[in-house]
Write an enzyme that holds these catalytic residues in place. Structure first.
Site, PDB file in Angstrom:
ATOM      1  N   PRO A  90       0.819  -1.223   0.000  1.00  0.00           N
ATOM      2  CA  PRO A  90       0.000   0.000   0.000  1.00  0.00           C
ATOM      3  C   PRO A  90       0.847   1.266   0.000  1.00  0.00           C
ATOM      4  CG  PRO A  90      -0.701  -1.516   1.748  1.00  0.00           C
ATOM      5  CD  PRO A  90       0.580  -2.045   1.194  1.00  0.00           C
ATOM      6  N   GLU A 117       0.677  -8.520   7.435  1.00  0.00           N
ATOM      7  CA  GLU A 117       1.004  -7.096   7.512  1.00  0.00           C
ATOM      8  C   GLU A 117       2.144  -6.725   6.575  1.00  0.00           C
ATOM      9  OE1 GLU A 117      -2.005  -6.594   9.720  1.00  0.00           O
ATOM     10  OE2 GLU A 117      -0.706  -4.872   9.356  1.00  0.00           O
ATOM     11  N   ARG A 155      -0.939  -6.434 -22.066  1.00  0.00           N
ATOM     12  CA  ARG A 155      -1.676  -5.889 -23.210  1.00  0.00           C
ATOM     13  C   ARG A 155      -0.832  -4.896 -24.016  1.00  0.00           C
ATOM     14  NH1 ARG A 155      -4.901  -1.606 -23.300  1.00  0.00           N
ATOM     15  NH2 ARG A 155      -6.658  -2.819 -24.022  1.00  0.00           N
ATOM     16  N   ASP A 170      -5.768   3.809 -26.226  1.00  0.00           N
ATOM     17  CA  ASP A 170      -6.406   3.716 -24.906  1.00  0.00           C
ATOM     18  C   ASP A 170      -6.318   5.055 -24.185  1.00  0.00           C
ATOM     19  OD1 ASP A 170      -6.938   1.076 -25.143  1.00  0.00           O
ATOM     20  OD2 ASP A 170      -5.284   0.369 -23.891  1.00  0.00           O
TER      21      ASP A 170
HETATM   22  C1  LIG Z   1       0.220  -0.201  12.259  1.00  0.00           C
HETATM   23  C2  LIG Z   1      -0.737  -1.223  11.707  1.00  0.00           C
HETATM   24  C3  LIG Z   1      -1.990  -1.328  12.525  1.00  0.00           C
HETATM   25  N1  LIG Z   1      -1.108  -0.892  10.298  1.00  0.00           N
HETATM   26  C4  LIG Z   1      -1.794  -2.059   9.726  1.00  0.00           C
HETATM   27  C5  LIG Z   1      -2.088  -1.899   8.277  1.00  0.00           C
HETATM   28  N2  LIG Z   1      -0.883  -1.509   7.552  1.00  0.00           N
HETATM   29  C6  LIG Z   1      -1.129  -1.305   6.145  1.00  0.00           C
HETATM   30  C7  LIG Z   1      -1.407  -2.625   5.479  1.00  0.00           C
HETATM   31  C8  LIG Z   1      -2.675  -2.928   5.058  1.00  0.00           C
HETATM   32  C9  LIG Z   1      -2.929  -4.172   4.424  1.00  0.00           C
HETATM   33  C10 LIG Z   1      -1.904  -5.058   4.233  1.00  0.00           C
HETATM   34  C11 LIG Z   1      -2.188  -6.364   3.585  1.00  0.00           C
HETATM   35  N3  LIG Z   1      -1.147  -6.640   2.594  1.00  0.00           N
HETATM   36  C12 LIG Z   1      -0.170  -7.544   2.763  1.00  0.00           C
HETATM   37  C13 LIG Z   1       0.630  -7.528   1.644  1.00  0.00           C
HETATM   38  C14 LIG Z   1       0.088  -6.587   0.740  1.00  0.00           C
HETATM   39  C15 LIG Z   1       0.455  -6.147  -0.522  1.00  0.00           C
HETATM   40  C16 LIG Z   1      -0.263  -5.144  -1.130  1.00  0.00           C
HETATM   41  C17 LIG Z   1      -1.362  -4.582  -0.485  1.00  0.00           C
HETATM   42  C18 LIG Z   1      -2.111  -3.463  -1.101  1.00  0.00           C
HETATM   43  N4  LIG Z   1      -3.166  -2.890  -0.476  1.00  0.00           N
HETATM   44  N5  LIG Z   1      -3.624  -1.887  -1.251  1.00  0.00           N
HETATM   45  C19 LIG Z   1      -2.882  -1.783  -2.366  1.00  0.00           C
HETATM   46  N6  LIG Z   1      -3.051  -0.855  -3.374  1.00  0.00           N
HETATM   47  C20 LIG Z   1      -1.906  -2.786  -2.296  1.00  0.00           C
HETATM   48  C21 LIG Z   1      -0.952  -3.001  -3.342  1.00  0.00           C
HETATM   49  N7  LIG Z   1      -0.224  -3.133  -4.232  1.00  0.00           N
HETATM   50  C22 LIG Z   1      -1.753  -5.036   0.768  1.00  0.00           C
HETATM   51  C23 LIG Z   1      -1.025  -6.036   1.372  1.00  0.00           C
HETATM   52  C24 LIG Z   1      -0.628  -4.749   4.656  1.00  0.00           C
HETATM   53  C25 LIG Z   1      -0.379  -3.523   5.293  1.00  0.00           C
HETATM   54  C26 LIG Z   1      -0.295  -0.293   8.094  1.00  0.00           C
HETATM   55  C27 LIG Z   1       0.071  -0.523   9.520  1.00  0.00           C
END
Ligand SMILES: CC(C)N1CCN(Cc2ccc(Cn3ccc4ccc(-c5n[nH]c(N)c5C#N)cc43)cc2)CC1
Length: 242
Positions: A90, A117, A155, A170
């Site tokens: 994220p 996480e 693509r 596009d």
């Molecule tokens: C302090 C503590 C309570 N916080 C807890 C939430 N944390 C943020 C957090 C939130 C969810 C995830 C789940 N996750 C695991 C691997 C992973 C890869 C990509 C994505 C992802 N999400 N959105 C996108 N655009 C992405 C992309 N590309 C999400 C992923 C991972 C991390 C921030 C810290």
């Protein structure tokens, strides 16, 4: 182009890899996609554990540095061409068409899909991957983001889309920053909704003019930010390629 996907859930990609455009590109040798289950690199074999609790406390689990770094190095070595390492997160640089076009110039991309996480920070410190996010919303892991990147990049590869489907026109492609005009096909009328007469006129100049105007009006209405006078650079992260 070859994609190597590192994931805890390789089966997530099953249906995606058999969809027609991608399947045809794979069959035609335009793209290769290899999946690697991070659990195959687990030290603790009976439980194949690759995650653990965060030092300092906090919710959830982190993917451990040892199996991840070993996995990435082993996968990288499976092919002579070094992989461009992308870590989905994220916190990454936002994917846009310009970045997709840049990724499409790579011969090999490794997509590191985390879960829980995310990864131990030392994975990023040691491997120095490019960090990419597909948008400002929260997913449960990197796999959907990886499929998004594969979709947007494949693509763009030469020969994948037929000439008539070219990606050149596009929205967002190669600097084209206008939303697309409305499109219609048969029947000419449905529940009282008809096709604009200009599209049935055979007057190609009038059709092109109408389409350009429709794009402009829609872009002003929905995405004024795309207009040349409002465009801003997509700021790259420090470890992004130029
Ligand atoms: C302090 C503590 C309570 N916080 C807890 C939430 N944390 C943020 C957090 C939130 C969810 C995830 C789940 N996750 C695991 C691997 C992973 C890869 C990509 C994505 C992802 N999400 N959105 C996108 N655009 C992405 C992309 N590309 C999400 C992923 C991972 C991390 C921030 C810290």
């Amino acid at each position: 182009m070859r994609f190597d996907v590192v994931t805890l859930f390789p089966a997530i990609f099953d249906g995606y890899l058999t969809q027609s455009l991608l399947d045809k590109a794979i069959v035609r040798g335009l793209v290769e996609i290899q999946r690697h289950n991070l659990r195959d690199w687990a030290e603790d074999t009976p439980h194949r554990k690759v995650d653990d609790r965060p030092f300092g406390g906090g919710p959830g689990m982190l993917l451990q540095v040892e199996p991840t770094v070993t996995c990435v190095r082993d996968v990288d070595a499976m092919c002579d061409v070094p992989a461009r390492k992308i870590l989905l997160t994220p916190q990454g640089r936002r994917l846009d068409q310009r970045l997709a076009e840049d990724l499409a110039t790579s011969d090999r991309i490794m997509l590191m899909c985390g879960r829980y996480e995310g990864f131990d920070q030392r994975v990023l410190d040691i491997l120095q991957p490019e960090e990419i996010s597909i948008g400002d919303f929260v997913l449960n892991g990197g796999e959907v983001a990886a499929m998004t990147i594969i979709d947007a990049v494949v693509r763009l590869l030469p020969g994948v889309l037929g000439d008539e489907q070219s990606s050149l026109d596009d929205s967002f492609s190669r600097g084209n920053r206008m939303l697309e005009f409305p499109q219609y096909t048969r029947p000419r009328e449905f529940e009282g909704h008809t096709v604009p007469d200009v599209l049935l006129s055979g007057d190609h100049a009038a059709i092109a003019k109408w389409r350009a105007e429709q794009s402009r009006v829609k872009t002003i209405d929905r995405r004024r930010d795309l207009l040349p006078e409002n465009s801003k650079p997509n700021h790259e992260h420090p470890n992004q390629r130029s």
